[in-house]
Design a protein around this motif. Structure first.
Motif, short mmCIF file in Angstrom:
data_model
loop_
_atom_site.label_atom_id
_atom_site.label_comp_id
_atom_site.label_asym_id
_atom_site.label_seq_id
_atom_site.Cartn_x
_atom_site.Cartn_y
_atom_site.Cartn_z
N TRP B 286 7.24 43.64 5.92
CA TRP B 286 8.66 43.95 6.17
C TRP B 286 9.08 44.06 7.62
O TRP B 286 10.18 43.63 7.98
CB TRP B 286 9.14 45.16 5.34
CG TRP B 286 8.77 46.54 5.87
CD1 TRP B 286 7.80 47.36 5.39
CD2 TRP B 286 9.39 47.26 6.94
NE1 TRP B 286 7.73 48.51 6.10
CE2 TRP B 286 8.70 48.49 7.06
CE3 TRP B 286 10.44 46.98 7.83
CZ2 TRP B 286 9.04 49.44 8.02
CZ3 TRP B 286 10.77 47.93 8.79
CH2 TRP B 286 10.08 49.14 8.87
N TYR B 291 14.67 39.21 5.55
CA TYR B 291 15.39 39.56 4.32
C TYR B 291 15.11 41.00 3.90
O TYR B 291 15.32 41.34 2.75
CB TYR B 291 14.96 38.64 3.18
CG TYR B 291 15.13 37.18 3.48
CD1 TYR B 291 16.38 36.57 3.34
CD2 TYR B 291 14.05 36.40 3.89
CE1 TYR B 291 16.55 35.22 3.61
CE2 TYR B 291 14.22 35.05 4.15
CZ TYR B 291 15.46 34.47 4.01
OH TYR B 291 15.61 33.14 4.28
N VAL B 292 14.62 41.81 4.85
CA VAL B 292 14.14 43.14 4.46
C VAL B 292 15.24 43.98 3.80
O VAL B 292 16.39 44.00 4.23
CB VAL B 292 13.50 43.85 5.68
CG1 VAL B 292 14.50 44.03 6.81
CG2 VAL B 292 12.88 45.17 5.29
N LYS B 293 14.85 44.63 2.69
CA LYS B 293 15.76 45.52 1.97
C LYS B 293 15.19 46.93 2.04
O LYS B 293 14.07 47.14 2.49
CB LYS B 293 15.86 45.08 0.49
CG LYS B 293 16.46 43.69 0.32
CD LYS B 293 16.74 43.40 -1.14
CE LYS B 293 15.46 43.17 -1.94
NZ LYS B 293 15.73 42.68 -3.30
N LYS B 294 15.99 47.89 1.55
CA LYS B 294 15.55 49.28 1.60
C LYS B 294 14.21 49.48 0.91
O LYS B 294 13.31 50.12 1.43
CB LYS B 294 16.61 50.15 0.92
CG LYS B 294 17.03 51.34 1.77
CD LYS B 294 17.94 52.24 0.96
CE LYS B 294 19.15 52.64 1.77
NZ LYS B 294 20.23 53.14 0.91
N CYS B 296 11.78 47.56 0.36
CA CYS B 296 10.60 46.96 1.00
C CYS B 296 9.88 47.94 1.91
O CYS B 296 8.67 47.84 2.11
CB CYS B 296 11.01 45.76 1.84
SG CYS B 296 11.97 44.53 0.97
N ARG B 297 10.64 48.90 2.49
CA ARG B 297 10.03 49.82 3.45
C ARG B 297 9.30 50.97 2.79
O ARG B 297 8.56 51.70 3.44
CB ARG B 297 11.11 50.41 4.36
CG ARG B 297 11.82 49.39 5.19
CD ARG B 297 13.09 50.00 5.75
NE ARG B 297 14.04 48.94 6.07
CZ ARG B 297 14.42 48.64 7.31
NH1 ARG B 297 13.96 49.32 8.32
NH2 ARG B 297 15.27 47.67 7.50
N CYS B 314 6.88 39.83 -3.57
CA CYS B 314 8.08 40.03 -2.78
C CYS B 314 9.21 40.52 -3.67
O CYS B 314 9.40 40.02 -4.78
CB CYS B 314 8.49 38.72 -2.09
SG CYS B 314 9.98 38.87 -1.11
N LEU B 316 12.30 40.09 -3.31
CA LEU B 316 13.42 39.15 -3.44
C LEU B 316 13.46 38.52 -4.82
O LEU B 316 14.48 38.04 -5.27
CB LEU B 316 13.28 38.03 -2.40
CG LEU B 316 13.61 38.35 -0.96
CD1 LEU B 316 13.34 37.13 -0.10
CD2 LEU B 316 15.05 38.78 -0.83
#
Lengths: 334, 330
Positions: B286, B291-294, B296-297, B314, B316
């Motif tokens: 990430w 394309y990182v989303k919440k 992912c972290r 992933c 996505l």
């Protein structure tokens, strides 16, 4: 407009360049043979680099590309031949004059783990050339270091200045090396395999930086690589070397769309293409590159060449212009 | 029945500075005759994964979880002396550096004879010698040369010999770890051709480990893309080329120059690989992902199926994809 005229002028020109390294012999051999034998690392090479262009020397290991690059910046003494920089003969420059010349020509090396002093912080390493050339000291020097670190993408630069090389990744080290080489605002840079030890995902950034500096600082490059895919991406003109000689030279379009020399053709066909659906043809070459001590007679490539004729083993082909800007050294070309 | 089945494999390096998870949750299988490519950058765990298949992970590496089944035998549980009958005969390894892998004071033939007679003690010297000749001939080396020492061979020839040593006992699986990295392109193409033809002649499966995605795409049937110990994507090479799913795979494909193209625009992947002592939370990619989303972290994405023979790790693709059932039984 003025830029166009500038582009055409030759910044570096090399004529009949030779670099032979004597081969160490045992005591007994020295007693019985008078003749010294040599590794002919660079054997009669001529090329010129136009201002603002990226000229690439490409070839397999041992073809003499690195030696040629080092001779051009006078890190090695040529055995014979002439080197011109901005129209001036620099072959015999010494002392103070050579030091002043070095301000204008810099080099960047393959291995960022070996090219940085492990006991020098980034600020010291990058600022070192300024000290040597007595251009800046103290606060001014640090300011210039910060500026140049920012240019190579080590941001924020304050975070990097006090680090030692072991605290940096390979890609970051190569950026530091790049920063050190551009801090003097050189006109010409020899880049010897600058990306071949760097991971794929970081390679592109280094290449992009180099391309940027050409635009921004008007840098001219002599790029040295074994990787023809990278050479194709970055260069304007390419010279292919084999056993100390240039066997084909031309713009990348000419070289890649219409390779003339059998060796160039074999090289291009051997390069892997990232496409599983492509049927590849290969040109069967026999054997491997022979030793540069016992160079084959005639054309150096003839023992491996699929089109080998009698003439090839007797007479050495000259590098001739077969079409505008496309030079080939092969007897097939007549 | 697959020849090799790796299930939820995890490998740790327990160093004095802390523990590194070098391989995490890797599962795949390989049939006889197939070629699998392990692609990844340095430190991605591809070599550790390869070495764990013959249980040669160097100290302080330990297999901490999972199963590796070769012909239904779970080698994770085998004792060291039992492993000796697997290595060489069932699965063989070709190391990266042919310059240091051969014994400089032994003739080439002696390397082969020692290998054959160690594994098959009832074979006489004569017979071992004859077998050596056949293997060496298949490598494209003159059989007279088996009396030469390693230093009398070029790098490409030495790599051929290493390949010969790996296939001498006719293993079902050969793992080649960067077999051509030290070699020039023309020699590289020849070595890879040799591996391909030997694979056909001997009917073995091949795992090709390389940092060079071009080689893997060109030579393999299936590909695993590794990053920071995780398999991020697993697909057939045609799928991977036509339809790469993971942002990292997409980035890699956009950052390799293609000799077939003009005016290619290479796109760099920002940032650099993580410090393995201190890996990022959630998805390992990430910090570099555009394309990182919440989610992912915080959470590690599972490996999900996105197509026939196509898996990706992933978020996505979370909703469209189908979760893969993994066998967690031990």
């Amino acid at each position: 407009m003025a830029k166009k005229v500038f582009m055409l002028s030759e910044i570096v020109k090399v004529e009949q360049l030779k670099k032979y390294f004597p081969v160490q012999k045992s005591f007994l051999e020295q007693l019985f043979t008078r003749e010294l034998s040599y590794v002919k690392a660079v054997d009669n090479v001529a090329f010129s680099i136009r201002s603002g262009e990226i000229f690439t020397l490409a070839g397999e290991s041992g073809c003499g590309k690195t030696t040629a690059g080092r001779v051009v910046v006078r890190l090695l003494e040529p055995t014979s031949g002439k080197i011109y920089f901005n129209g001036k003969d620099i072959t015999k420059l010494r002392g103070e004059k050579l030091r002043l010349l070095r301000r204008k020509m810099q080099m960047i090396f393959q291995d960022p783990y070996a090219s940085l002093n492990p006991r020098m912080k980034v600020v010291a390493a990058v600022g070192h050339p300024l000290g040597i050339h007595e251009l800046a000291k103290g606060g001014e020097k640090k300011k210039m270091v910060l500026e140049v670190l920012e240019k190579v993408g080590l941001t924020p630069p304050e975070q990097f200045v006090n680090l030692f090389p072991h605290q940096l990744s390979g890609g970051q080290r190569q950026r530091v090396a790049l920063a050190r080489s551009i801090i003097l605002r050189p006109e010409f840079m020899v880049a010897d395999e600058p990306v071949s030890m760097i991971d794929v995902s970081l390679r592109t950034t280094i290449i992009d930086l180099m391309l940027n500096f050409r635009k921004e600082l008007g840098l001219t490059y002599l790029f040295i690589t074994h990787d023809l895919a990278v050479a194709k991406y970055i260069s304007d003109r390419i010279a292919i070397m084999y056993l100390g000689k240039i066997i084909e030279m031309g713009s990348k379009e000419l070289l890649f769309l219409d390779p003339k020399h059998p060796y160039t053709q074999a090289l291009l066909l051997a390069i892997p293409v990232p496409n599983p659906e492509l049927e590849r043809k290969r040109l069967g070459l026999t054997g491997e590159v022979p030793s540069a001590i016992d160079v084959p007679t005639g054309c150096r490539f003839h023992p491996r060449c699929p089109y080998n004729t009698d003439k090839c083993s007797k007479e050495e082909p000259q590098l001739i212009e077969v079409e505008k800007g496309h030079f080939v050294a092969c007897h097939l070309m007549k | 029945m697959p020849l090799l089945k790796v299930d939820s494999l995890a490998v740790d390096y327990r160093t004095s500075r802390g523990t590194i998870r070098a391989v995490e949750d890797v599962s795949f299988s390989l049939k006889k005759g197939e070629t699998l490519g392990l692609a990844g950058e340095s430190g991605s765990g591809k070599s550790t994964l390869g070495l764990s298949i013959i249980r040669l992970v160097p100290y302080p590496g330990v297999i901490v979880k999972g199963h590796i089944k070769i012909d239904e035998t779970d080698i994770v549980k085998l004792r060291e002396h039992e492993m000796r009958s697997i290595r060489g005969r069932k699965a063989a390894y070709i190391f990266q550096d042919p310059m240091t892998s051969l014994n400089p004071v032994k003739r080439i033939g002696a390397h082969f004879i020692e290998l054959i007679r160690t594994h098959e003690p009832n074979i006489g010297k004569e017979e071992a010698f004859e077998r050596t000749k056949t293997v060496v001939k298949n490598l494209g080396i003159l059989s007279e040369r088996i009396n030469d020492y390693p230093h009398q061979f070029s790098g490409g020839m030495r790599q051929r010999i290493m390949i010969g040593l790996a296939i001498a006992l006719n293993p079902d699986l050969v793992i080649a770890d960067e077999p051509t990295t030290a070699l020039d392109v023309i020699v590289q193409a020849k070595i890879l051709d040799l591996l391909e033809s030997l694979r056909k002649v001997y009917g073995m499966a091949l795992i090709l480990i390389s940092h060079d995605l071009s080689i893997i795409l060109e030579r393999c049937d299936k590909i695993i893309v590794m990053y920071a110990g995780h398999m991020l994507e697993y697909a057939t090479s045609i799928e991977m080329h036509r339809n790469p799913k993971h942002p990292y795979t997409q980035g890699l494909l956009q950052s390799i120059p293609n000799i077939e193209l003009f005016d290619q625009k290479l796109v760099a992947i920002p940032g650099s690989p993580p410090d393995m002592f201190n890996p990022p939370k959630g998805c390992s990619f990430w910090p570099r992902c555009s394309y990182v989303k919440k989610i992912c972290r915080v959470k590690e994405p599972p490996l999900i199926k996105v197509g026939r023979n196509h898996f990706v790790r992933c978020f996505l693709y979370g909703k469209k994809g189908v979760h893969v059932e993994r066998n967690r039984k031990s």
